[in-house]
Design a protein around this motif. Structure first.
Motif, PDB file in Angstrom:
ATOM      1  N   LEU A 114      -7.816   8.524  11.792  1.00  0.00           N
ATOM      2  CA  LEU A 114      -6.656   7.621  11.717  1.00  0.00           C
ATOM      3  C   LEU A 114      -5.433   8.159  12.458  1.00  0.00           C
ATOM      4  O   LEU A 114      -4.461   7.439  12.661  1.00  0.00           O
ATOM      5  CB  LEU A 114      -6.295   7.355  10.245  1.00  0.00           C
ATOM      6  N   GLY A 115      -5.458   9.452  12.832  1.00  0.00           N
ATOM      7  CA  GLY A 115      -4.332  10.035  13.582  1.00  0.00           C
ATOM      8  C   GLY A 115      -3.045  10.106  12.789  1.00  0.00           C
ATOM      9  O   GLY A 115      -1.947   9.994  13.338  1.00  0.00           O
ATOM     10  N   MET A 116      -3.164  10.310  11.465  1.00  0.00           N
ATOM     11  CA  MET A 116      -1.977  10.403  10.613  1.00  0.00           C
ATOM     12  C   MET A 116      -1.762  11.850  10.168  1.00  0.00           C
ATOM     13  O   MET A 116      -2.651  12.683  10.295  1.00  0.00           O
ATOM     14  CB  MET A 116      -2.150   9.495   9.382  1.00  0.00           C
ATOM     15  N   VAL A 117      -0.572  12.118   9.660  1.00  0.00           N
ATOM     16  CA  VAL A 117      -0.247  13.466   9.181  1.00  0.00           C
ATOM     17  C   VAL A 117      -0.745  13.629   7.746  1.00  0.00           C
ATOM     18  O   VAL A 117      -0.532  12.752   6.910  1.00  0.00           O
ATOM     19  CB  VAL A 117       1.289  13.699   9.235  1.00  0.00           C
ATOM     20  N   LEU A 118      -1.391  14.751   7.467  1.00  0.00           N
ATOM     21  CA  LEU A 118      -1.914  15.027   6.120  1.00  0.00           C
ATOM     22  C   LEU A 118      -1.240  16.276   5.563  1.00  0.00           C
ATOM     23  O   LEU A 118      -1.227  17.320   6.207  1.00  0.00           O
ATOM     24  CB  LEU A 118      -3.426  15.249   6.187  1.00  0.00           C
ATOM     25  N   LEU A 119      -0.682  16.156   4.367  1.00  0.00           N
ATOM     26  CA  LEU A 119      -0.035  17.301   3.722  1.00  0.00           C
ATOM     27  C   LEU A 119      -0.618  17.511   2.328  1.00  0.00           C
ATOM     28  O   LEU A 119      -0.447  16.670   1.454  1.00  0.00           O
ATOM     29  CB  LEU A 119       1.479  17.053   3.616  1.00  0.00           C
ATOM     30  N   PRO A 120      -1.337  18.623   2.116  1.00  0.00           N
ATOM     31  CA  PRO A 120      -1.894  18.885   0.787  1.00  0.00           C
ATOM     32  C   PRO A 120      -0.851  19.481  -0.162  1.00  0.00           C
ATOM     33  O   PRO A 120      -0.023  20.288   0.259  1.00  0.00           O
ATOM     34  CB  PRO A 120      -3.018  19.894   1.057  1.00  0.00           C
TER      35      PRO A 120
ATOM     36  N   ILE B  67       5.240   7.233   2.930  1.00  0.00           N
ATOM     37  CA  ILE B  67       4.260   8.149   2.350  1.00  0.00           C
ATOM     38  C   ILE B  67       3.217   7.361   1.574  1.00  0.00           C
ATOM     39  O   ILE B  67       3.549   6.448   0.816  1.00  0.00           O
ATOM     40  CB  ILE B  67       4.960   9.166   1.423  1.00  0.00           C
ATOM     41  N   LEU B  68       1.964   7.740   1.785  1.00  0.00           N
ATOM     42  CA  LEU B  68       0.868   7.235   0.948  1.00  0.00           C
ATOM     43  C   LEU B  68       0.370   8.430   0.148  1.00  0.00           C
ATOM     44  O   LEU B  68       0.041   9.470   0.728  1.00  0.00           O
ATOM     45  CB  LEU B  68      -0.250   6.659   1.818  1.00  0.00           C
ATOM     46  N   TYR B  69       0.341   8.283  -1.151  1.00  0.00           N
ATOM     47  CA  TYR B  69       0.005   9.414  -2.030  1.00  0.00           C
ATOM     48  C   TYR B  69      -1.410   9.245  -2.578  1.00  0.00           C
ATOM     49  O   TYR B  69      -1.762   8.199  -3.100  1.00  0.00           O
ATOM     50  CB  TYR B  69       1.012   9.479  -3.185  1.00  0.00           C
ATOM     51  N   ILE B  70      -2.220  10.301  -2.423  1.00  0.00           N
ATOM     52  CA  ILE B  70      -3.580  10.267  -2.976  1.00  0.00           C
ATOM     53  C   ILE B  70      -3.670  11.339  -4.062  1.00  0.00           C
ATOM     54  O   ILE B  70      -3.538  12.535  -3.780  1.00  0.00           O
ATOM     55  CB  ILE B  70      -4.633  10.550  -1.882  1.00  0.00           C
ATOM     56  N   SER B  71      -3.862  10.901  -5.277  1.00  0.00           N
ATOM     57  CA  SER B  71      -3.909  11.839  -6.408  1.00  0.00           C
ATOM     58  C   SER B  71      -5.317  12.399  -6.579  1.00  0.00           C
ATOM     59  O   SER B  71      -6.285  11.897  -5.993  1.00  0.00           O
ATOM     60  CB  SER B  71      -3.492  11.131  -7.700  1.00  0.00           C
ATOM     61  N   GLU B  72      -5.410  13.428  -7.397  1.00  0.00           N
ATOM     62  CA  GLU B  72      -6.714  14.005  -7.749  1.00  0.00           C
ATOM     63  C   GLU B  72      -7.627  12.906  -8.321  1.00  0.00           C
ATOM     64  O   GLU B  72      -8.801  12.810  -7.967  1.00  0.00           O
ATOM     65  CB  GLU B  72      -6.490  15.109  -8.784  1.00  0.00           C
ATOM     66  N   ALA B  73      -7.057  12.068  -9.176  1.00  0.00           N
ATOM     67  CA  ALA B  73      -7.823  10.973  -9.803  1.00  0.00           C
ATOM     68  C   ALA B  73      -8.361   9.995  -8.752  1.00  0.00           C
ATOM     69  O   ALA B  73      -9.494   9.532  -8.836  1.00  0.00           O
ATOM     70  CB  ALA B  73      -6.951  10.227 -10.808  1.00  0.00           C
ATOM     71  N   ASP B  74      -7.527   9.690  -7.710  1.00  0.00           N
ATOM     72  CA  ASP B  74      -7.966   8.787  -6.632  1.00  0.00           C
ATOM     73  C   ASP B  74      -9.185   9.360  -5.911  1.00  0.00           C
ATOM     74  O   ASP B  74     -10.129   8.640  -5.597  1.00  0.00           O
ATOM     75  CB  ASP B  74      -6.847   8.584  -5.597  1.00  0.00           C
TER      76      ASP B  74
ATOM     77  N   LEU C 151       0.809  -1.216   0.000  1.00  0.00           N
ATOM     78  CA  LEU C 151       0.000   0.000   0.000  1.00  0.00           C
ATOM     79  C   LEU C 151       0.844   1.269   0.000  1.00  0.00           C
ATOM     80  O   LEU C 151       0.336   2.356  -0.222  1.00  0.00           O
ATOM     81  CB  LEU C 151      -0.897   0.011   1.257  1.00  0.00           C
ATOM     82  N   VAL C 152       2.131   1.115   0.277  1.00  0.00           N
ATOM     83  CA  VAL C 152       3.007   2.281   0.450  1.00  0.00           C
ATOM     84  C   VAL C 152       3.542   2.776  -0.893  1.00  0.00           C
ATOM     85  O   VAL C 152       3.891   1.982  -1.766  1.00  0.00           O
ATOM     86  CB  VAL C 152       4.178   1.911   1.396  1.00  0.00           C
ATOM     87  N   ASP C 153       3.605   4.118  -1.048  1.00  0.00           N
ATOM     88  CA  ASP C 153       4.159   4.696  -2.279  1.00  0.00           C
ATOM     89  C   ASP C 153       5.653   4.991  -2.160  1.00  0.00           C
ATOM     90  O   ASP C 153       6.424   4.714  -3.070  1.00  0.00           O
ATOM     91  CB  ASP C 153       3.393   5.980  -2.630  1.00  0.00           C
TER      92      ASP C 153
ATOM     93  N   ASN D 153      -4.448  -0.272   9.934  1.00  0.00           N
ATOM     94  CA  ASN D 153      -4.732  -1.477  10.722  1.00  0.00           C
ATOM     95  C   ASN D 153      -3.616  -2.504  10.652  1.00  0.00           C
ATOM     96  O   ASN D 153      -3.412  -3.271  11.579  1.00  0.00           O
ATOM     97  CB  ASN D 153      -6.041  -2.135  10.250  1.00  0.00           C
ATOM     98  N   ALA D 154      -2.888  -2.511   9.537  1.00  0.00           N
ATOM     99  CA  ALA D 154      -1.926  -3.602   9.324  1.00  0.00           C
ATOM    100  C   ALA D 154      -0.479  -3.211   9.573  1.00  0.00           C
ATOM    101  O   ALA D 154       0.381  -4.060   9.651  1.00  0.00           O
ATOM    102  CB  ALA D 154      -2.058  -4.112   7.891  1.00  0.00           C
ATOM    103  N   SER D 155      -0.203  -1.927   9.692  1.00  0.00           N
ATOM    104  CA  SER D 155       1.196  -1.511   9.717  1.00  0.00           C
ATOM    105  C   SER D 155       1.529  -0.715  10.973  1.00  0.00           C
ATOM    106  O   SER D 155       0.725   0.062  11.467  1.00  0.00           O
ATOM    107  CB  SER D 155       1.493  -0.653   8.485  1.00  0.00           C
ATOM    108  N   SER D 156       2.749  -0.914  11.471  1.00  0.00           N
ATOM    109  CA  SER D 156       3.206  -0.121  12.616  1.00  0.00           C
ATOM    110  C   SER D 156       4.086   1.035  12.143  1.00  0.00           C
ATOM    111  O   SER D 156       4.684   1.741  12.937  1.00  0.00           O
ATOM    112  CB  SER D 156       3.984  -1.015  13.582  1.00  0.00           C
ATOM    113  N   LEU D 157       4.174   1.213  10.826  1.00  0.00           N
ATOM    114  CA  LEU D 157       4.954   2.324  10.288  1.00  0.00           C
ATOM    115  C   LEU D 157       4.228   3.644  10.509  1.00  0.00           C
ATOM    116  O   LEU D 157       3.009   3.683  10.642  1.00  0.00           O
ATOM    117  CB  LEU D 157       5.162   2.141   8.776  1.00  0.00           C
ATOM    118  N   ARG D 158       4.996   4.724  10.517  1.00  0.00           N
ATOM    119  CA  ARG D 158       4.401   6.057  10.631  1.00  0.00           C
ATOM    120  C   ARG D 158       4.062   6.534   9.223  1.00  0.00           C
ATOM    121  O   ARG D 158       4.938   6.731   8.397  1.00  0.00           O
ATOM    122  CB  ARG D 158       5.416   6.990  11.288  1.00  0.00           C
ATOM    123  N   GLY D 159       2.782   6.681   8.950  1.00  0.00           N
ATOM    124  CA  GLY D 159       2.353   7.059   7.602  1.00  0.00           C
ATOM    125  C   GLY D 159       2.088   8.543   7.472  1.00  0.00           C
ATOM    126  O   GLY D 159       1.422   9.136   8.313  1.00  0.00           O
ATOM    127  N   ILE D 160       2.633   9.144   6.418  1.00  0.00           N
ATOM    128  CA  ILE D 160       2.324  10.530   6.064  1.00  0.00           C
ATOM    129  C   ILE D 160       1.493  10.473   4.784  1.00  0.00           C
ATOM    130  O   ILE D 160       1.890   9.823   3.821  1.00  0.00           O
ATOM    131  CB  ILE D 160       3.616  11.338   5.815  1.00  0.00           C
TER     132      ILE D 160
END
Length: 209
Positions: free
Chosen positions: A108-114, A54-61, A43-45, A77-84
């Motif tokens: 989800l308590g994750m960091v979001l960067l637009p 980093i998980l990337y969400i595009s305009e298309a997504d 799932l990771v980009d 739910n599945a990862s103990s990594l820190r996701g941005i």
């Protein structure tokens, strides 16, 4: 999904999901940081370090529907990594942004960067990698407890996220992070707790946000 420890990121490198090979992000990152592509990142980009990705969400997504939400929840739910989470906020996707913000930051308590586009995303990734390199280059013999607290407060992505709250500038963002220690604790704070740090008016704005 990739779990912590299964990916080892060499110092100063970024590991990118094979699907980004040839993309605008990849082209702009080349020459600025050392980028390695790998299959099997799930799932990771992008992996910035052994612990942060980093998980990337595009305009298309965003326009395509709820698939990206399932991906984020599955990762959490599945990862103990820190996701941005980096999300493309454009004129087209702006209408979906508030829902994404609520899901990522509050639920989800994750960091979001637009970002506006992939070019801006590549600059952001470069800055994040530089800050990790600086952090890791510091003297490892210093007190680990102090280092942990400092690195969390100095994390540029977290700091920028808090500054996006209406009425919160650099000073109040720093006060809030020093007091609560993490985005997650800040999200769960009551109005009364917030008032002690930033006063009544800003506390209401932070709580609503």
């Amino acid at each position: 999904p990739v779990t912590a420890g299964s990916i080892v990121v060499p110092f100063g490198h970024v590991i990118g999901n094979e699907k980004w090979r040839g993309s605008e992000i990849a082209q702009r990152l080349q020459g600025k940081i050392r980028l390695i592509f790998e299959d099997g990142l799930g799932l990771v980009d992008f992996h910035l370090s052994n612990r942060t990705c980093i998980l990337y969400i595009s305009e298309a997504d965003l326009v395509a529907g709820d698939e990206f939400k399932r991906r984020l929840v599955q990762f959490r739910n599945a990862s103990s990594l820190r996701g941005i989470v980096i999300v493309e906020r454009t004129q087209i996707s702006d209408q979906y942004f508030l829902a994404v913000q609520n899901l990522v930051v509050l639920e989800l308590g994750m960091v979001l960067l637009p970002v506006a586009n992939q070019g801006e995303a590549s600059q952001l990734i470069t800055q994040l990698v530089s800050s990790y390199v600086r952090e890791q280059s510091k003297d490892h013999n210093s007190n680990p407890f102090i280092r942990k607290q400092c690195s969390q407060l100095a994390e540029p992505s977290v700091f920028r996220t808090v500054q996006q709250i209406p009425g919160v500038g650099k000073t109040k963002a720093l006060l809030l992070l020093q007091h609560f220690g993490s985005i997650h604790r800040l999200c769960n704070a009551s109005v009364e707790e917030l008032e002690l740090v930033v006063g009544q008016t800003v506390a209401q704005q932070v709580y609503r946000f």
